[in-house]
Design an enzyme around this catalytic site. Structure first.
Site, short mmCIF file in Angstrom:
data_model
loop_
_atom_site.label_atom_id
_atom_site.label_comp_id
_atom_site.label_asym_id
_atom_site.label_seq_id
_atom_site.Cartn_x
_atom_site.Cartn_y
_atom_site.Cartn_z
N CYS A 1 19.98 15.51 22.89
CA CYS A 1 21.42 15.74 22.91
C CYS A 1 22.10 14.40 23.17
O CYS A 1 21.46 13.36 23.01
CB CYS A 1 21.80 16.80 23.95
SG CYS A 1 21.35 16.37 25.65
N ASN B 1 21.39 13.65 27.50
CA ASN B 1 20.07 14.05 28.05
C ASN B 1 20.18 14.45 29.53
O ASN B 1 19.28 14.20 30.32
CB ASN B 1 19.01 12.94 27.85
CG ASN B 1 17.57 13.38 28.13
OD1 ASN B 1 16.76 12.57 28.59
ND2 ASN B 1 17.23 14.61 27.90
N ASP C 1 28.50 21.31 23.56
CA ASP C 1 28.42 20.42 24.72
C ASP C 1 29.15 21.05 25.91
O ASP C 1 30.35 21.31 25.81
CB ASP C 1 29.08 19.09 24.30
CG ASP C 1 29.05 18.05 25.40
OD1 ASP C 1 28.73 18.39 26.54
OD2 ASP C 1 29.38 16.89 25.08
N CYS D 1 22.24 17.63 30.12
CA CYS D 1 22.60 19.06 30.09
C CYS D 1 21.72 19.83 29.11
O CYS D 1 20.80 20.55 29.50
CB CYS D 1 24.07 19.26 29.74
SG CYS D 1 25.21 18.62 30.99
N ARG D 2 22.01 19.70 27.80
CA ARG D 2 21.36 20.59 26.83
C ARG D 2 19.89 20.29 26.60
O ARG D 2 19.06 21.21 26.62
CB ARG D 2 22.13 20.53 25.50
CG ARG D 2 23.53 21.11 25.62
CD ARG D 2 24.40 20.73 24.43
NE ARG D 2 24.70 19.31 24.43
CZ ARG D 2 25.35 18.66 23.47
NH1 ARG D 2 25.73 19.32 22.39
NH2 ARG D 2 25.60 17.37 23.56
N SER D 3 19.55 19.01 26.35
CA SER D 3 18.14 18.76 25.99
C SER D 3 17.16 18.90 27.16
O SER D 3 16.05 19.41 26.95
CB SER D 3 17.96 17.43 25.25
OG SER D 3 18.38 16.33 26.00
P1 4NP Z 1 24.46 16.65 27.11
O1 4NP Z 1 25.93 16.72 27.77
O2 4NP Z 1 24.63 15.84 25.83
O3 4NP Z 1 24.14 18.07 26.82
O4 4NP Z 1 23.55 16.00 28.11
C1 4NP Z 1 26.70 15.59 28.03
C2 4NP Z 1 26.45 14.80 29.11
C3 4NP Z 1 27.24 13.71 29.38
C4 4NP Z 1 28.29 13.39 28.54
C5 4NP Z 1 28.54 14.18 27.44
C6 4NP Z 1 27.74 15.28 27.18
N1 4NP Z 1 29.13 12.29 28.83
O5 4NP Z 1 30.09 12.06 28.10
O6 4NP Z 1 28.87 11.55 29.81
#
Ligand code: 4NP
Length: 163
Positions: A13, A16, A131, A18-20
């Site tokens: 994602c 790295n 997201d 939240c989702r992945s």
């Molecule tokens: P992820 O979520 O891609 O599922 O880990 C996010 C984590 C951090 C950010 C965006 C999405 N960020 O902008 O810091």
């Protein structure tokens, strides 16, 4: 087809955190239940290195633990040389992840390892895992719902590849 002794799966994602890492934990749980941990390697990474070295987002951790998933991995960025060599399937969460992964792929052949997570869903009709970072708790629950659905479909695909 030649018997594949091992399959290596990388979930990707943006951050790295939240989702992945959640996909990694959900899929690891299913693979463990299926008794296939010795044949399937699972990891996760981010297209960005913004959160490198950090544990999963606390909100994501608390939603995950309620369903029995312990998010233990630390964020790392995709390694565009080694990851495309080391993994058999590289699975992004949304179209932005897919665009980034397609750009990072070292060869055209390597792009054939790319998949989108929601393509493995059978119950939910979503074309990406949204997201959850800037939203509320329902976003984190939706992530887990979609990942649980997709991981079941993915396991069937990986089992076929191990045949
Ligand atoms: P992820 O979520 O891609 O599922 O880990 C996010 C984590 C951090 C950010 C965006 C999405 N960020 O902008 O810091």
């Amino acid at each position: 087809m030649e018997r594949m002794s091992k399959q290596r799966i990388l979930f990707v994602c943006l951050g790295n955190i939240c989702r992945s890492p959640s996909a990694e934990a959900v899929f690891t749980g299913l693979v463990k239940q299926a008794g296939l941990l010795n044949q399937i390697e699972i990891d996760s990474a981010g297209t960005s290195g913004f959160h490198a070295g950090e544990p999963a987002d606390r909100r994501m951790q608390s939603h995950a633990i309620k369903r029995g998933y312990n998010l233990t991995s630390l964020s790392r960025p995709v390694d565009r040389v080694n990851d495309f060599d080391d993994f058999d399937m590289i699975i992004g969460m949304d179209d932005s992840n897919m665009d980034n992964l397609n750009q990072m792929a070292p060869t055209l052949e390597a792009t054939q390892k790319l998949y989108k997570m929601t393509d493995f869903c059978t119950r939910f009709d979503y074309d990406h895992v949204p997201d959850p970072y800037y939203g509320g708790s329902e976003g984190f629950e939706l992530v887990l719902d979609l990942l649980e659905d997709a991981c079941e479909g993915l396991l069937e695909e990986v089992k076929n590849r191990l045949k």
